[in-house]
Write a protein that holds these residues in place. Structure first.
Motif, PDB file in Angstrom:
ATOM      1  N   ILE A  32      -4.559  -0.398   0.225  1.00 42.44           N
ATOM      2  CA  ILE A  32      -3.394  -0.053  -0.607  1.00 42.44           C
ATOM      3  C   ILE A  32      -2.293  -1.106  -0.536  1.00 42.44           C
ATOM      4  N   GLY A  33      -2.160  -1.779   0.603  1.00 41.30           N
ATOM      5  CA  GLY A  33      -1.085  -2.757   0.736  1.00 41.30           C
ATOM      6  C   GLY A  33      -1.308  -4.007  -0.088  1.00 41.30           C
ATOM      7  N   LEU A  86      -1.939 -15.378  -3.174  1.00 40.94           N
ATOM      8  CA  LEU A  86      -1.470 -15.828  -1.869  1.00 40.94           C
ATOM      9  C   LEU A  86      -0.816 -14.684  -1.110  1.00 40.94           C
ATOM     10  N   LEU A  87       0.010 -13.916  -1.794  1.00 39.34           N
ATOM     11  CA  LEU A  87       0.647 -12.757  -1.170  1.00 39.34           C
ATOM     12  C   LEU A  87      -0.396 -11.735  -0.749  1.00 39.34           C
ATOM     13  N   PRO A 109      -1.976   5.661   9.154  1.00 39.85           N
ATOM     14  CA  PRO A 109      -2.294   5.531   7.721  1.00 39.85           C
ATOM     15  C   PRO A 109      -1.134   5.913   6.816  1.00 39.85           C
ATOM     16  N   LEU A 110      -0.339   6.923   7.219  1.00 47.97           N
ATOM     17  CA  LEU A 110       0.777   7.351   6.387  1.00 47.97           C
ATOM     18  C   LEU A 110       1.762   6.210   6.155  1.00 47.97           C
ATOM     19  N   ILE A 111       2.016   5.410   7.201  1.00 46.52           N
ATOM     20  CA  ILE A 111       2.938   4.291   7.058  1.00 46.52           C
ATOM     21  C   ILE A 111       2.392   3.284   6.049  1.00 46.52           C
ATOM     22  N   LYS A 112       1.083   3.021   6.113  1.00 48.73           N
ATOM     23  CA  LYS A 112       0.488   2.076   5.173  1.00 48.73           C
ATOM     24  C   LYS A 112       0.522   2.630   3.753  1.00 48.73           C
ATOM     25  N   TYR A 113       0.334   3.924   3.604  1.00 43.24           N
ATOM     26  CA  TYR A 113       0.409   4.526   2.265  1.00 43.24           C
ATOM     27  C   TYR A 113       1.812   4.378   1.695  1.00 43.24           C
ATOM     28  N   LEU A 114       2.826   4.617   2.533  1.00 45.33           N
ATOM     29  CA  LEU A 114       4.202   4.528   2.063  1.00 45.33           C
ATOM     30  C   LEU A 114       4.562   3.081   1.687  1.00 45.33           C
ATOM     31  N   VAL A 115       4.146   2.138   2.526  1.00 46.61           N
ATOM     32  CA  VAL A 115       4.418   0.727   2.228  1.00 46.61           C
ATOM     33  C   VAL A 115       3.685   0.309   0.959  1.00 46.61           C
ATOM     34  N   ALA A 124       5.408   1.665  -2.055  1.00 45.35           N
ATOM     35  CA  ALA A 124       6.637   0.908  -2.308  1.00 45.35           C
ATOM     36  C   ALA A 124       6.318  -0.422  -2.975  1.00 45.35           C
ATOM     37  N   LEU A 125       5.240  -1.068  -2.544  1.00 46.13           N
ATOM     38  CA  LEU A 125       4.857  -2.349  -3.147  1.00 46.13           C
ATOM     39  C   LEU A 125       4.446  -2.179  -4.608  1.00 46.13           C
ATOM     40  N   TRP A 126       3.726  -1.105  -4.923  1.00 47.52           N
ATOM     41  CA  TRP A 126       3.365  -0.835  -6.316  1.00 47.52           C
ATOM     42  C   TRP A 126       4.617  -0.621  -7.169  1.00 47.52           C
ATOM     43  N   LEU A 127       5.602   0.084  -6.600  1.00 48.46           N
ATOM     44  CA  LEU A 127       6.853   0.321  -7.324  1.00 48.46           C
ATOM     45  C   LEU A 127       7.601  -0.993  -7.546  1.00 48.46           C
ATOM     46  N   VAL A 128       7.642  -1.828  -6.508  1.00 46.35           N
ATOM     47  CA  VAL A 128       8.310  -3.124  -6.628  1.00 46.35           C
ATOM     48  C   VAL A 128       7.619  -3.982  -7.683  1.00 46.35           C
TER      49      VAL A 128
END
Length: 326
Positions: free
Chosen positions: A225-226, A280-281, A297-303, A306-310
């Motif tokens: 997801i990240g 690269l990112l 896993p919850l932390i990775k889901y939240l991050v 957030a990246l998808w939103l950004v």
């Protein structure tokens, strides 16, 4: 060589260089706009060195020194703007280009994300379908990689931290290969890009649906997801750039196909520059963040969310102001 003969041989070059400097100093030209200015500047420096070595009079050396000084100022003043232009492209030019090419981006996204999500749902509902799309050996390998019995992230969590930089390089080469293949195949009247968008969507979706069905979803989704936001977006945008090339060949309008393709290539190459940045990112996140086992896993889901939103905000909003730099 006597001074008079030396002057006669090169006076025209010096005068031309001086006229070029006048334009640069008045802001009517750019030292890095594709002309021979850097080459001419180096040649002038050679002439000055020769004049000094041969002991020519100050009536020749002093004007040459002034030309060299002015040339140095102009050359490196304009080169200093490269970083600013790159930053402007990243912050405004690239998202503006993506919006400008929205028909190609829309079609590419539908082909890629549509096939990915569609086959993912089908494989989840009909598990045996995965073996019609993915070789059994590859399915078995994916299962062992994300097997919860091996701990968080399965075999992916066994990698030593010292190997992260190796994987970073591997991810870059692998992802760039897929993106370039998807882009360049657009020269086949767009059919190549359509095929690779659909094919990659099917493969990724089939694996995702299968791993989720057999209960390995948490390890899989928390891993992808990240970096997935940049990697998947890059594939879709590379496909859009390829479709643009294909469309220029299919419907060139009133232009000759060669000219239409040239114009399309200019914009599509700029699109690919942004795609390379995304990859690269993605490679950095995949190597140094996605594989971390000490995070819930919850932390990775939240991050990841957030990246998808950004990403969505960046592509939709960035560069909309009229005064945004080019």
């Amino acid at each position: 060589m006597k001074q008079g003969l030396f002057e006669n041989c090169h006076r025209a070059e010096w005068d031309q260089f001086s006229q070029r400097l006048d334009l640069l100093e008045r802001g009517k030209a750019d030292a890095n706009d594709g002309t021979s200015f850097p080459k001419d500047y180096r040649r002038l420096c050679q002439h000055l060195a020769l004049a000094q070595e041969r002991g020519y009079s100050s009536y020749l050396i002093d004007p040459l020194q002034q030309l060299v000084l002015r040339g140095h100022q102009q050359l490196y003043r304009h080169r200093g703007r490269v970083g600013a232009h790159l930053l402007a492209f990243v912050l405004a030019g690239f998202p503006r280009l993506v919006r400008e090419q929205w028909p190609f981006v829309l079609v590419s996204s539908l082909l890629f994300f549509g096939s990915l999500m569609g086959i993912g749902v089908l494989v989840y509902l009909f598990p045996e379908l995965v073996y019609s799309l993915v070789p059994a050996g590859q399915v078995s390998e994916m299962q062992s990689m994300y097997d919860p019995a091996a701990g968080h992230l399965g075999r992916l969590g066994e990698r030593a931290a010292s190997d992260d930089w190796v994987m970073f390089g591997y991810y870059i080469m692998h992802n760039i290969g897929i993106a370039f293949q998807t882009y360049a195949s657009g020269l086949l009247f767009g059919l190549g890009s359509v095929f690779f968008l659909f094919f990659n969507g099917l493969m990724i979706g089939a694996v995702a649906g299968h791993l989720t069905h057999i209960g390995y979803g948490e390890n899989f989704w928390s891993f992808v997801i990240g970096h997935g936001v940049f990697e998947l977006s890059a594939i879709a945008l590379a496909g859009a750039a390829g479709l643009q090339l294909g469309w220029a060949l299919i419907a060139p309008g009133r232009l000759p196909r060669s000219e239409a393709l040239r114009l399309a290539a200019h914009k599509s190459v700029l699109m690919i520059c942004g795609v390379m940045l995304f990859l690269l990112l993605a490679a950095f996140i995949e190597a140094y963040w996605s594989s971390r086992t000490g995070l819930a896993p919850l932390i990775k889901y939240l991050v990841g969310a957030a990246l998808w939103l950004v990403m969505a905000t960046y592509l939709i909003v960035a560069g909309r102001t009229r005064h945004a730099p080019e």
